[in-house]
Design a protein around this motif. Structure first.
Motif, PDB file in Angstrom:
ATOM      1  N   GLU A 135       0.853  -1.173   0.000  1.00  0.00           N
ATOM      2  CA  GLU A 135       0.000   0.000   0.000  1.00  0.00           C
ATOM      3  C   GLU A 135       0.895   1.230   0.000  1.00  0.00           C
ATOM      4  N   GLY A 136       0.514   2.223  -0.790  1.00  0.00           N
ATOM      5  CA  GLY A 136       1.309   3.445  -0.867  1.00  0.00           C
ATOM      6  C   GLY A 136       0.427   4.661  -1.019  1.00  0.00           C
ATOM      7  N   ARG A 137       1.079   5.815  -0.978  1.00  0.00           N
ATOM      8  CA  ARG A 137       0.358   7.077  -1.083  1.00  0.00           C
ATOM      9  C   ARG A 137       0.895   7.837  -2.298  1.00  0.00           C
ATOM     10  N   GLY A 156       2.526   9.561 -15.613  1.00  0.00           N
ATOM     11  CA  GLY A 156       2.355   8.614 -14.518  1.00  0.00           C
ATOM     12  C   GLY A 156       2.221   9.293 -13.171  1.00  0.00           C
ATOM     13  N   ALA A 157       2.305   8.469 -12.122  1.00  0.00           N
ATOM     14  CA  ALA A 157       2.173   8.981 -10.761  1.00  0.00           C
ATOM     15  C   ALA A 157       3.278   8.399  -9.897  1.00  0.00           C
ATOM     16  N   PHE A 158       3.798   9.223  -9.005  1.00  0.00           N
ATOM     17  CA  PHE A 158       4.800   8.769  -8.051  1.00  0.00           C
ATOM     18  C   PHE A 158       4.090   8.349  -6.775  1.00  0.00           C
ATOM     19  N   VAL A 159       4.469   7.173  -6.268  1.00  0.00           N
ATOM     20  CA  VAL A 159       3.811   6.614  -5.088  1.00  0.00           C
ATOM     21  C   VAL A 159       4.870   6.289  -4.046  1.00  0.00           C
ATOM     22  N   SER A 160       4.675   6.793  -2.825  1.00  0.00           N
ATOM     23  CA  SER A 160       5.556   6.492  -1.703  1.00  0.00           C
ATOM     24  C   SER A 160       5.107   5.166  -1.102  1.00  0.00           C
ATOM     25  N   ILE A 161       6.052   4.211  -0.980  1.00  0.00           N
ATOM     26  CA  ILE A 161       5.696   2.892  -0.454  1.00  0.00           C
ATOM     27  C   ILE A 161       6.322   2.635   0.914  1.00  0.00           C
ATOM     28  N   VAL A 169      -3.249   3.926  -2.393  1.00  0.00           N
ATOM     29  CA  VAL A 169      -3.495   2.921  -3.432  1.00  0.00           C
ATOM     30  C   VAL A 169      -2.699   1.658  -3.145  1.00  0.00           C
ATOM     31  N   LYS A 170      -3.206   0.525  -3.635  1.00  0.00           N
ATOM     32  CA  LYS A 170      -2.450  -0.725  -3.597  1.00  0.00           C
ATOM     33  C   LYS A 170      -1.702  -0.824  -4.909  1.00  0.00           C
ATOM     34  N   VAL A 171      -0.418  -1.146  -4.805  1.00  0.00           N
ATOM     35  CA  VAL A 171       0.411  -1.269  -5.999  1.00  0.00           C
ATOM     36  C   VAL A 171       1.217  -2.558  -5.935  1.00  0.00           C
ATOM     37  N   GLY A 195      10.979   5.621   3.091  1.00  0.00           N
ATOM     38  CA  GLY A 195      11.617   6.646   2.265  1.00  0.00           C
ATOM     39  C   GLY A 195      11.743   6.254   0.803  1.00  0.00           C
ATOM     40  N   LYS A 196      11.089   5.188   0.395  1.00  0.00           N
ATOM     41  CA  LYS A 196      11.167   4.739  -1.002  1.00  0.00           C
ATOM     42  C   LYS A 196       9.896   5.120  -1.740  1.00  0.00           C
ATOM     43  N   SER A 197      10.083   5.411  -3.001  1.00  0.00           N
ATOM     44  CA  SER A 197       8.928   5.691  -3.848  1.00  0.00           C
ATOM     45  C   SER A 197       9.200   5.121  -5.228  1.00  0.00           C
TER      46      SER A 197
END
Length: 137
Positions: A10-12, A20-25, A56-58, A28-30
């Motif tokens: 799960e990330g934000r 596209g979209a950048f997602v923080s997981i 979101v779930k990725v 400190g990683k995205s």
């Protein structure tokens, strides 16, 4: 915690671009969810599907040698069973062949089934085109 390829997390959403979209997981990683990995349908404008701050779930689909993480939202969704390539609602299902049948029996059954299907198909096409066969006297 180290994330691996194939893992669903799960990330934000932290940023949205036209590609596209950048997602923080976490930790400190995205990673990047490419626009083609957002939904199972064509996405013209990513902002119609995602907003900044959304959770979101990725699925992690790749990590390159530089540590960049590629993510997918659509691959994290539950998978639908595959649909058959074609559907023939007008023909009855055929009984499965048994190992005891000889080649000639299998060929005979195949030809009968094939003729039946061709007849059904011709009948259906005739109905669609409005063709009527002349009456026999």
């Amino acid at each position: 915690m180290e994330h691996g390829v194939g893992e669903i997390v799960e990330g934000r959403v932290t940023g949205i671009t036209k590609f596209g979209a950048f997602v923080s997981i976490g930790d400190g990683k995205s990673g990047l969810v490419h626009i083609s990995e957002v939904a199972n349908t064509f996405v013209k404008d990513i902002r119609e599907h995602l907003t900044e701050g959304q959770t979101v779930k990725v699925k992690i689909i790749a990590i390159d040698e530089n540590g960049r993480i590629n993510l997918s939202i659509k691959k994290a969704l539950p998978q639908e069973p595959p649909r058959p390539a074609y559907a023939q609602p007008f023909s009855a299902p055929r009984a499965p062949m048994t190992a005891e049948e000889s080649f000639e029996d299998k060929l005979k059954n195949f030809m009968a089934d094939s003729n039946s299907r061709m007849s059904d198909l011709k009948h259906q096409n005739d109905r669609k085109s409005g063709y009527r066969r002349p009456r026999q006297k």
